[in-house]
Scaffold this motif. Structure first.
Motif, short mmCIF file in Angstrom:
data_model
loop_
_atom_site.label_atom_id
_atom_site.label_comp_id
_atom_site.label_asym_id
_atom_site.label_seq_id
_atom_site.Cartn_x
_atom_site.Cartn_y
_atom_site.Cartn_z
N ASP A 76 0.43 -0.88 0.05
CA ASP A 76 -0.11 0.17 0.17
C ASP A 76 1.03 1.30 0.42
N GLN A 131 4.86 -3.44 -7.55
CA GLN A 131 4.16 -3.56 -8.89
C GLN A 131 4.15 -5.20 -9.44
N ARG A 135 -0.38 -3.36 -7.97
CA ARG A 135 -0.38 -2.21 -7.18
C ARG A 135 0.06 -1.10 -7.65
N VAL A 136 1.34 -0.61 -8.05
CA VAL A 136 1.70 0.09 -8.49
C VAL A 136 1.93 -0.15 -9.47
N ASP A 137 2.18 0.80 -10.94
CA ASP A 137 2.29 1.04 -12.66
C ASP A 137 3.46 0.84 -12.37
N ARG A 184 -3.89 11.32 -2.32
CA ARG A 184 -4.73 11.75 -3.38
C ARG A 184 -3.33 11.71 -4.43
N GLU A 187 -1.95 8.24 -4.99
CA GLU A 187 -2.47 7.45 -5.25
C GLU A 187 -2.57 7.86 -6.99
N ARG A 188 -2.72 8.30 -7.92
CA ARG A 188 -2.42 9.20 -9.51
C ARG A 188 -1.25 9.11 -9.56
N ILE A 190 0.70 6.71 -8.47
CA ILE A 190 1.43 5.27 -8.85
C ILE A 190 0.16 4.64 -10.21
N ALA A 191 -0.88 4.84 -10.59
CA ALA A 191 -1.83 4.40 -10.52
C ALA A 191 -1.34 3.26 -12.57
N PRO A 192 -1.58 2.43 -12.92
CA PRO A 192 -1.38 2.16 -14.32
C PRO A 192 -1.17 3.50 -14.91
N SER A 193 -0.15 3.59 -15.61
CA SER A 193 0.05 4.26 -17.67
C SER A 193 -0.26 3.82 -18.18
#
Length: 199
Positions: A76, A131, A135-137, A184, A187-188, A190-193
């Motif tokens: 997390d 990753q 959970r992490v990009d 926040r 969260e943005r 590490i979001a998949p991209s």
């Protein structure tokens, strides 16, 4: 103030923490540390050969406390950022000590440096696990991501306007909003991209 019931060495360390955080290595005064600790300068020098040794002892102690207080768990990363933020808010003296160490020492902080590098390497390993768990990009290089998370978590501590107005009082609502924004932002981050990160 140092606790009167503690043993002399503990009282000296506690007094030194406040003194060094406020004044750095060059500006700290051994006589003030000894007076706050209710100890003689002779007793202090029986434990520490000089002011720099005491400074490095305090730095190591702070880093050991930090490394056990803010740890990435359960993959997390946003919660980890929140824990880093909490530590920065509660222990601003720890960050100030690191800043003083960068400014006033020659970089030979051992064993304090070993503590910090070991902590960093362990958190990087845990980012890799996050990753792998999705959970992490995965496009982030873990060490680079670690640096960015630290930067976000400590942003308000180092933000110039906040530094200039330090001492204006503790606003629990503002602190809660800042903490939420840290989480926040991470969260943005590490979001998949679809766009690869630059390593």
């Amino acid at each position: 103030m140092a606790r009167g019931g503690a043993d002399p060495q503990t009282r000296i360390l506690e007094a030194a923490r406040a003194e060094f955080a406020a004044h750095g290595l060059a500006g700290a005064r051994i006589d003030r540390i000894a007076k706050t600790a209710s100890a003689s300068k002779e007793r202090l020098y029986a434990y520490y050969s000089d002011k720099k040794q005491l400074f490095l002892e305090v730095l190591e102690l702070n880093l050991r406390e930090f490394s056990s207080d803010a740890v990435l768990t359960d993959n997390d990363v946003p919660a980890f950022a929140g824990a880093l933020f909490d530590h920065a808010m509660l222990h601003g003296d720890h960050l100030r000590m690191i800043d003083w160490a960068r400014l006033e020492t020659d970089g030979t902080w051992l064993p304090a440096l070993e503590v910090m590098l070991g902590y960093r390497d362990e958190q990087v390993r845990r980012i890799r696990l996050a990753q792998a768990a999705g959970r992490v990009d995965a496009s982030w290089e873990p060490a680079q991501l670690m640096t960015l998370v630290f930067g976000i978590a400590s942003a308000w501590v180092h933000e110039p306007g906040g530094m200039l107005t330090h001492g204006g009082g503790f606003d629990s609502v503002a602190i809660a909003v800042r903490r939420a924004n840290v989480i926040r932002a991470v969260e943005r981050l590490i979001a998949p991209s679809a766009t690869p990160a630059i390593n």
